[in-house]
Design a protein around this motif. Structure first.
Motif, PDB file in Angstrom:
ATOM      1  N   HIS A  90      26.696 -33.432  -1.201  1.00 14.02           N
ATOM      2  CA  HIS A  90      25.453 -33.493  -0.306  1.00 14.02           C
ATOM      3  C   HIS A  90      25.788 -32.149   0.843  1.00 14.02           C
ATOM      4  O   HIS A  90      26.728 -32.139   1.295  1.00 14.02           O
ATOM      5  CB  HIS A  90      25.141 -34.677   0.295  1.00 14.02           C
ATOM      6  CG  HIS A  90      24.177 -34.588   1.151  1.00 14.02           C
ATOM      7  ND1 HIS A  90      22.885 -33.963   1.189  1.00 14.02           N
ATOM      8  CD2 HIS A  90      24.166 -34.742   2.751  1.00 14.02           C
ATOM      9  CE1 HIS A  90      22.189 -33.970   2.441  1.00 14.02           C
ATOM     10  NE2 HIS A  90      22.881 -34.770   3.440  1.00 14.02           N
ATOM     11  N   TRP A  91      24.824 -31.425   1.037  1.00 13.89           N
ATOM     12  CA  TRP A  91      24.855 -30.340   2.173  1.00 13.89           C
ATOM     13  C   TRP A  91      24.072 -30.801   3.181  1.00 13.89           C
ATOM     14  O   TRP A  91      22.868 -30.415   3.511  1.00 13.89           O
ATOM     15  CB  TRP A  91      23.955 -29.022   1.175  1.00 13.89           C
ATOM     16  CG  TRP A  91      24.594 -28.968  -0.107  1.00 13.89           C
ATOM     17  CD1 TRP A  91      23.671 -29.510  -1.166  1.00 13.89           C
ATOM     18  CD2 TRP A  91      25.905 -28.686  -0.600  1.00 13.89           C
ATOM     19  NE1 TRP A  91      24.384 -29.195  -2.353  1.00 13.89           N
ATOM     20  CE2 TRP A  91      25.734 -28.714  -2.059  1.00 13.89           C
ATOM     21  CE3 TRP A  91      26.937 -28.044   0.053  1.00 13.89           C
ATOM     22  CZ2 TRP A  91      26.708 -28.521  -2.989  1.00 13.89           C
ATOM     23  CZ3 TRP A  91      28.143 -27.620  -1.031  1.00 13.89           C
ATOM     24  CH2 TRP A  91      28.022 -27.664  -2.294  1.00 13.89           C
ATOM     25  N   HIS A  92      24.650 -31.424   4.180  1.00 20.51           N
ATOM     26  CA  HIS A  92      24.143 -31.965   5.390  1.00 20.51           C
ATOM     27  C   HIS A  92      23.459 -31.032   6.336  1.00 20.51           C
ATOM     28  O   HIS A  92      23.872 -30.250   7.240  1.00 20.51           O
ATOM     29  CB  HIS A  92      25.365 -32.613   6.118  1.00 20.51           C
ATOM     30  CG  HIS A  92      24.627 -33.484   7.274  1.00 20.51           C
ATOM     31  ND1 HIS A  92      24.955 -34.998   7.396  1.00 20.51           N
ATOM     32  CD2 HIS A  92      23.965 -33.146   8.531  1.00 20.51           C
ATOM     33  CE1 HIS A  92      24.496 -35.191   8.566  1.00 20.51           C
ATOM     34  NE2 HIS A  92      23.866 -34.355   9.067  1.00 20.51           N
ATOM     35  N   GLY A  93      21.961 -31.400   6.344  1.00 16.86           N
ATOM     36  CA  GLY A  93      21.261 -30.739   7.169  1.00 16.86           C
ATOM     37  C   GLY A  93      20.568 -29.358   6.627  1.00 16.86           C
ATOM     38  O   GLY A  93      19.619 -28.724   7.305  1.00 16.86           O
ATOM     39  N   GLY A 406      16.929 -33.117   4.259  1.00 11.68           N
ATOM     40  CA  GLY A 406      15.736 -32.302   3.604  1.00 11.68           C
ATOM     41  C   GLY A 406      14.597 -31.704   4.623  1.00 11.68           C
ATOM     42  O   GLY A 406      14.018 -30.948   4.486  1.00 11.68           O
ATOM     43  N   HIS A 407      15.125 -32.200   5.898  1.00 16.91           N
ATOM     44  CA  HIS A 407      14.072 -32.108   7.162  1.00 16.91           C
ATOM     45  C   HIS A 407      14.740 -31.853   8.294  1.00 16.91           C
ATOM     46  O   HIS A 407      15.883 -32.240   8.418  1.00 16.91           O
ATOM     47  CB  HIS A 407      12.964 -33.232   7.148  1.00 16.91           C
ATOM     48  CG  HIS A 407      12.064 -32.957   6.190  1.00 16.91           C
ATOM     49  ND1 HIS A 407      12.339 -33.857   4.851  1.00 16.91           N
ATOM     50  CD2 HIS A 407      10.806 -32.901   5.982  1.00 16.91           C
ATOM     51  CE1 HIS A 407      11.435 -33.627   4.036  1.00 16.91           C
ATOM     52  NE2 HIS A 407      10.479 -33.043   4.645  1.00 16.91           N
ATOM     53  N   PRO A 421      13.645 -31.301  24.022  1.00 18.52           N
ATOM     54  CA  PRO A 421      12.673 -31.197  22.958  1.00 18.52           C
ATOM     55  C   PRO A 421      13.696 -30.409  21.690  1.00 18.52           C
ATOM     56  O   PRO A 421      13.380 -29.358  21.337  1.00 18.52           O
ATOM     57  CB  PRO A 421      11.552 -30.403  23.062  1.00 18.52           C
ATOM     58  CG  PRO A 421      11.885 -29.777  24.240  1.00 18.52           C
ATOM     59  CD  PRO A 421      12.984 -30.671  25.034  1.00 18.52           C
ATOM     60  N   LEU A 422      14.702 -31.022  21.181  1.00 12.64           N
ATOM     61  CA  LEU A 422      15.661 -30.457  20.395  1.00 12.64           C
ATOM     62  C   LEU A 422      15.179 -30.646  18.996  1.00 12.64           C
ATOM     63  O   LEU A 422      14.721 -31.685  18.654  1.00 12.64           O
ATOM     64  CB  LEU A 422      16.910 -30.801  20.722  1.00 12.64           C
ATOM     65  CG  LEU A 422      17.594 -30.535  21.946  1.00 12.64           C
ATOM     66  CD1 LEU A 422      18.950 -31.239  22.065  1.00 12.64           C
ATOM     67  CD2 LEU A 422      17.478 -28.960  22.309  1.00 12.64           C
ATOM     68  N   TRP A 423      15.356 -29.739  18.263  1.00  6.82           N
ATOM     69  CA  TRP A 423      15.492 -29.803  16.673  1.00  6.82           C
ATOM     70  C   TRP A 423      16.510 -30.480  16.246  1.00  6.82           C
ATOM     71  O   TRP A 423      17.800 -30.046  16.475  1.00  6.82           O
ATOM     72  CB  TRP A 423      15.113 -28.605  15.892  1.00  6.82           C
ATOM     73  CG  TRP A 423      13.989 -28.174  16.428  1.00  6.82           C
ATOM     74  CD1 TRP A 423      13.582 -27.160  17.239  1.00  6.82           C
ATOM     75  CD2 TRP A 423      12.606 -28.271  15.778  1.00  6.82           C
ATOM     76  NE1 TRP A 423      12.176 -26.827  17.339  1.00  6.82           N
ATOM     77  CE2 TRP A 423      11.554 -27.483  16.486  1.00  6.82           C
ATOM     78  CE3 TRP A 423      11.896 -29.135  14.828  1.00  6.82           C
ATOM     79  CZ2 TRP A 423      10.080 -27.659  15.940  1.00  6.82           C
ATOM     80  CZ3 TRP A 423      10.654 -29.539  14.483  1.00  6.82           C
ATOM     81  CH2 TRP A 423       9.830 -28.402  14.931  1.00  6.82           C
ATOM     82  N   THR A 424      16.734 -31.387  15.096  1.00 10.48           N
ATOM     83  CA  THR A 424      17.912 -31.901  14.712  1.00 10.48           C
ATOM     84  C   THR A 424      17.632 -32.561  13.142  1.00 10.48           C
ATOM     85  O   THR A 424      16.285 -32.810  12.909  1.00 10.48           O
ATOM     86  CB  THR A 424      18.641 -32.907  15.643  1.00 10.48           C
ATOM     87  OG1 THR A 424      19.813 -33.450  14.937  1.00 10.48           O
ATOM     88  CG2 THR A 424      17.715 -34.098  15.800  1.00 10.48           C
ATOM     89  N   ASP A 425      18.647 -32.982  12.492  1.00 13.20           N
ATOM     90  CA  ASP A 425      18.726 -33.681  11.401  1.00 13.20           C
ATOM     91  C   ASP A 425      19.273 -35.029  11.492  1.00 13.20           C
ATOM     92  O   ASP A 425      19.246 -35.913  10.678  1.00 13.20           O
ATOM     93  CB  ASP A 425      19.219 -33.084  10.371  1.00 13.20           C
ATOM     94  CG  ASP A 425      20.690 -32.499  10.399  1.00 13.20           C
ATOM     95  OD1 ASP A 425      21.507 -33.411  10.596  1.00 13.20           O
ATOM     96  OD2 ASP A 425      20.553 -31.217  10.793  1.00 13.20           O
TER      97      ASP A 425
END
Ligand code: C2O
Ligand code: CU
Ligand code: CU
Length: 469
Positions: A90-93, A406-407, A421-425
């Motif tokens: 699995h390719w995390h993120g 996947g997101h 307001p950070l973007w993360t997985d």
């Protein structure tokens, strides 16, 4: 130029390895576009003077290679499984097509021993990621199967050195032999901590790097369990001759404003990119430490070597934001997720991807049955292209780093603390905390959704979200 250790050179052997690029000494090599990984067992000296047998890696020669790819460029790799048991990678993120996501049964059949599988995808975002198995995950990660994955920006931000740091523990006794990978009573609480802390499979490595150089440290916490704060400490604090460091990205996403490299809280699965300006004075050091109840623990040291090359953090080009779709909050539907105790004595099902034999946790009162052939029910169904708010509620006394495949999602708010307001997985949901995050469901498929404390994941705290095409 001096100072790369023999061990690093060994780690850097083999046609497919991208050794950390250290001041031009070990030239940065991109992972071959038509490369291969050979999942293997090996013996390796982790604890100095001992040999740990039955470790697992993505190559037979040593620790996982750093995989390097370019944003927006196709990448493929053949995964040849020689572990003696089933596996997936699995390719995390990475926001890639579902069929390449590496989750047993949900997205592909497990790769049986002796078989291989070709993963091909085009990473849409740049940044620091990691890769790991998703079948018999606890044991395979415990034995070593975690690697750093770098997606390079199209535009070179201007570092002299790029140094991925795979941060994780192993559970070893004093002779370097594995001890039990977890204890059930811990799995029902915070998880079982390792006994030996490593960076790139080395105990407290020392890196000699050019004095005054700009170094990109890519911290990836690939540990099974440990949630902790990290710091970079100069041995010349406050002196202009000492080093200085800023966090420039978290979980692959650039920060709008760099922040001091202090108290960087990272849970399993999370990453931080740090811009480090090496001390100008030869011999001066900067040490990566992890906080612990008994004080900071040194993980790795960076020592200035040679005459200063006199770079400055101000010379770095800011990283461009990744192309994440901005959720439409006014029209978003809210989905609720409760992370909690398991409702009954539900036993997990047996699977070739392993089971710990216990169920302690659940999402929305449903405990994941284990990695078994479907059909399986999603926790929620989202419509392709629509915006959603995920309300994540932790009713337990433990931390749960919640990861969605996947997101990338955006942190909105918490009932416990201010959240930027950070973007993360992977969002760290602290004890008793409720957090809201938002996303656009822009990637069709069945996406694993789980806690990244692997003992929690493997004892119920897992499920999946469906994005309908
Ligand atoms: Cu880091 Cu489901 O994975
Ligand atoms: Cu993942
Ligand atoms: Cu958890």
């Amino acid at each position: 130029m001096t100072g790369i250790s023999r061990r690093e050179l060994l780690v850097g052997t083999g046609a497919l390895l991208a050794a950390p690029a250290v001041g031009g000494f070990a030239a940065r090599r991109a992972f071959a576009a038509d490369g291969a990984l050979k999942l293997s067992r090996l013996s390796h000296e982790v604890l100095p003077g001992t040999l740990t047998r039955d470790m697992m890696s993505f190559i037979p020669e040593g620790p996982a290679p750093v995989l390097r790819m370019r944003q927006g460029r196709p990448f493929s790799v053949d995964v040849d499984n020689r572990l003696g048991e089933a596996a997936t990678v699995h390719w995390h993120g990475l926001r890639i097509p579902n069929a390449m996501d590496g989750v047993p049964y949900l997205t592909q059949n497990p790769i049986e021993d002796g078989k291989s599988f070709r993963y091909s995808f085009t990473p849409p975002d740049a940044g620091t990621y990691w890769y790991h198995p998703h079948c018999n995950t606890l044991e395979q990660i415990a034995r070593g199967l975690t690697g750093v994955l770098v997606v390079e920006e199209d535009e070179d931000p201007g570092f002299d050195v790029d140094l991925p740091l795979n941060i994780r523990d192993f559970r070893l006794d004093g002779k370097g032999s594995f001890i039990e990978f977890y204890k059930p009573r811990n799995a029902a609480r915070g998880g079982t901590l390792g006994t030996v802390s490593t960076v790139n499979w080395q105990v407290e490595p020392l890196h000699d790097l050019p004095a005054g150089a700009l170094v990109r440290l890519r911290l990836a916490v690939t540990d099974l369990t440990r949630v902790a704060s990290y710091d970079l400490a100069s041995d010349l604090p406050g002196s202009p001759e000492g080093g200085s460091a800023r966090v420039i990205a978290l979980d692959s996403n650039p920060l709008p404003m760099a922040r001091p490299a202090r108290d960087i809280l990272l849970a399993p699965g999370q990453r931080a990119d740090i811009a480090l300006r090496m001390p100008a004075r030869e011999g001066a050091t900067v040490t990566l430490t992890r906080s612990s109840p008994t004080g900071p623990v040194a993980l790795a040291t960076f020592r200035a070597s040679g005459a200063s090359v006199n770079r400055s953090l101000a010379e770095l080009k800011p990283l461009r934001p990744n192309p994440n779709a901005e959720p439409d909050l006014a029209n978003a539907e809210t989905l609720d997720f409760l992370f909690g105790w398991t409702p009954s004595g539900d036993a997990p099902q047996r699977s070739i991807c392993g089971s710990l034999g216990y169920t302690f946790w659940s999402i929305n009162r449903v405990a994941w049955k284990g990695d078994v052939p479907g059909p399986l029910d999603p926790l929620a169904v989202m419509k392709h292209g629509r915006s959603y708010i995920l309300r994540l509620r932790n009713e337990t006394q433990n931390d749960h780093p919640i990861h969605l495949h996947g997101h990338t999602f955006k942190l909105l708010r918490s009932d416990k603390r201010p959240v930027p307001p950070l973007w993360t997985d992977t969002a760290l949901l602290q004890a008793q905390e409720t957090m809201e995050v938002a996303l656009v469901a822009d990637n069709p498929g069945d996406w694993a959704f789980h806690c990244h404390v692997i003992e929690h994941q493997k004892t119920g705290l897992a499920g999946f979200l469906r994005v309908e095409a």
